[in-house]
Design a protein around this motif. Sequence first.
Motif, mmCIF file in Angstrom:
data_model
loop_
_atom_site.group_PDB
_atom_site.id
_atom_site.type_symbol
_atom_site.label_atom_id
_atom_site.label_comp_id
_atom_site.label_asym_id
_atom_site.label_seq_id
_atom_site.Cartn_x
_atom_site.Cartn_y
_atom_site.Cartn_z
ATOM 1 N N SER A 122 0.836 -1.201 0.000
ATOM 2 C CA SER A 122 0.000 0.000 0.000
ATOM 3 C C SER A 122 0.871 1.251 0.000
ATOM 4 O O SER A 122 0.675 2.170 -0.805
ATOM 5 C CB SER A 122 -0.937 0.010 1.209
ATOM 6 N N GLN A 123 1.822 1.302 0.905
ATOM 7 C CA GLN A 123 2.689 2.474 1.013
ATOM 8 C C GLN A 123 3.431 2.754 -0.294
ATOM 9 O O GLN A 123 3.561 3.905 -0.724
ATOM 10 C CB GLN A 123 3.686 2.271 2.149
ATOM 11 N N ARG A 130 -2.735 8.001 -6.049
ATOM 12 C CA ARG A 130 -3.176 9.393 -5.940
ATOM 13 C C ARG A 130 -3.262 10.049 -7.318
ATOM 14 O O ARG A 130 -4.153 10.836 -7.587
ATOM 15 C CB ARG A 130 -2.230 10.174 -5.034
ATOM 16 N N LYS A 166 -9.488 0.646 7.303
ATOM 17 C CA LYS A 166 -10.342 1.748 7.749
ATOM 18 C C LYS A 166 -9.548 3.035 7.910
ATOM 19 O O LYS A 166 -10.017 4.121 7.540
ATOM 20 C CB LYS A 166 -11.038 1.362 9.047
ATOM 21 N N SER A 167 -8.355 2.932 8.464
ATOM 22 C CA SER A 167 -7.529 4.114 8.656
ATOM 23 C C SER A 167 -7.103 4.714 7.311
ATOM 24 O O SER A 167 -7.166 5.939 7.116
ATOM 25 C CB SER A 167 -6.296 3.776 9.493
ATOM 26 N N LEU A 168 -6.670 3.855 6.383
ATOM 27 C CA LEU A 168 -6.255 4.353 5.076
ATOM 28 C C LEU A 168 -7.416 4.972 4.306
ATOM 29 O O LEU A 168 -7.237 5.944 3.563
ATOM 30 C CB LEU A 168 -5.629 3.225 4.252
ATOM 31 N N ILE A 170 -9.830 6.741 5.452
ATOM 32 C CA ILE A 170 -9.976 8.120 5.895
ATOM 33 C C ILE A 170 -8.798 8.968 5.442
ATOM 34 O O ILE A 170 -8.953 10.091 4.950
ATOM 35 C CB ILE A 170 -10.110 8.171 7.428
ATOM 36 N N GLU A 171 -7.604 8.420 5.572
ATOM 37 C CA GLU A 171 -6.398 9.170 5.235
ATOM 38 C C GLU A 171 -6.332 9.531 3.754
ATOM 39 O O GLU A 171 -5.826 10.603 3.393
ATOM 40 C CB GLU A 171 -5.174 8.351 5.633
ATOM 41 N N LEU A 172 -6.842 8.651 2.886
ATOM 42 C CA LEU A 172 -6.725 8.864 1.440
ATOM 43 C C LEU A 172 -7.991 9.425 0.804
ATOM 44 O O LEU A 172 -8.025 9.644 -0.407
ATOM 45 C CB LEU A 172 -6.347 7.546 0.761
ATOM 46 N N GLU A 174 -9.280 12.352 0.867
ATOM 47 C CA GLU A 174 -9.093 13.665 0.239
ATOM 48 C C GLU A 174 -8.417 13.548 -1.119
ATOM 49 O O GLU A 174 -8.490 14.469 -1.942
ATOM 50 C CB GLU A 174 -8.284 14.576 1.149
ATOM 51 N N ASP A 175 -7.762 12.413 -1.376
ATOM 52 C CA ASP A 175 -7.128 12.166 -2.672
ATOM 53 C C ASP A 175 -8.037 11.380 -3.612
ATOM 54 O O ASP A 175 -7.628 11.009 -4.715
ATOM 55 C CB ASP A 175 -5.831 11.390 -2.481
ATOM 56 N N THR A 237 -15.975 3.100 0.538
ATOM 57 C CA THR A 237 -14.625 3.103 1.098
ATOM 58 C C THR A 237 -14.680 2.826 2.593
ATOM 59 O O THR A 237 -15.669 3.134 3.265
ATOM 60 C CB THR A 237 -13.902 4.441 0.806
#
Length: 252
Positions: A122-123, A130, A166-168, A170-172, A174-175, A237
């Motif tokens: 993922s990283q 993006r 779940k964390s990713l 939210i983090e992504l 906006e992209d 998502t």
Amino acid sequence: MTSEDPLDGKVSIVTGAGGAIGAGIARHLADAGSDVVLAVHNDEDVAEEIRDRGQRAHTVQVDVSNKDSVDAMVEEARSEFGRIDVVVNNAGALTVGSIMELDEDDWDRVMDVNAKGTFLVSQATIPYLRETEGTIINVSSISGMIAAPDHSHYGASKHAINGLTKSLAIELAEDNVTVNALCPGIVASKMWTEQLTPESEESFEETVDRVIPLGRDQTPADMGEAAVYLATSENVTGEELTVDGGIMQNIV
């Protein structure tokens, strides 16, 4: 391929693509119009099947638990196809044993492939997702939602994947990159037929009859269909999509 194919012009990476579930997902992504990078680790190559479906395919060896190997795989995918739109983190490992039977190597191997591998892939691909407003599909398990004896490390790794998903998400957001988990039930893969049911007194068929309300096991094609749905659903998502024939509804 027609212009109606929902993944026309897209490029997908599928880790663990030589196994039953990975191959099933790769086939369905190809049927939906995607070219596919088949990331394998000493597994059967299904590239010709993808090409027979009219899509480009490229096979690359990868150890998802090793950052250098993952980075090289992603660079090769970009060099081959120029873009990345869909990433399916499917590579997985399992051993069976009670907590007192597990040794450190058992724990490390399962956590490294399942949890760390999902993180590393993922990283490494997020910068390119993006660019394309792509998607990550993490293949988890119903073991990431419930508890079961004799594979606590596997369950822990799958719970970790669901939490990361779940964390990713939210983090992504906006992209405009979506992130979801696909949670299979019981699939007639080597993991089940060679590792899980041989450890019990029940056969695979007996297990299916006992725990699945629909009375039938799930298939690699089921997982492929679900993956295409997640890859093409722009407003889904952070979800755990369970494909289990009703198992989760039958747990009391």
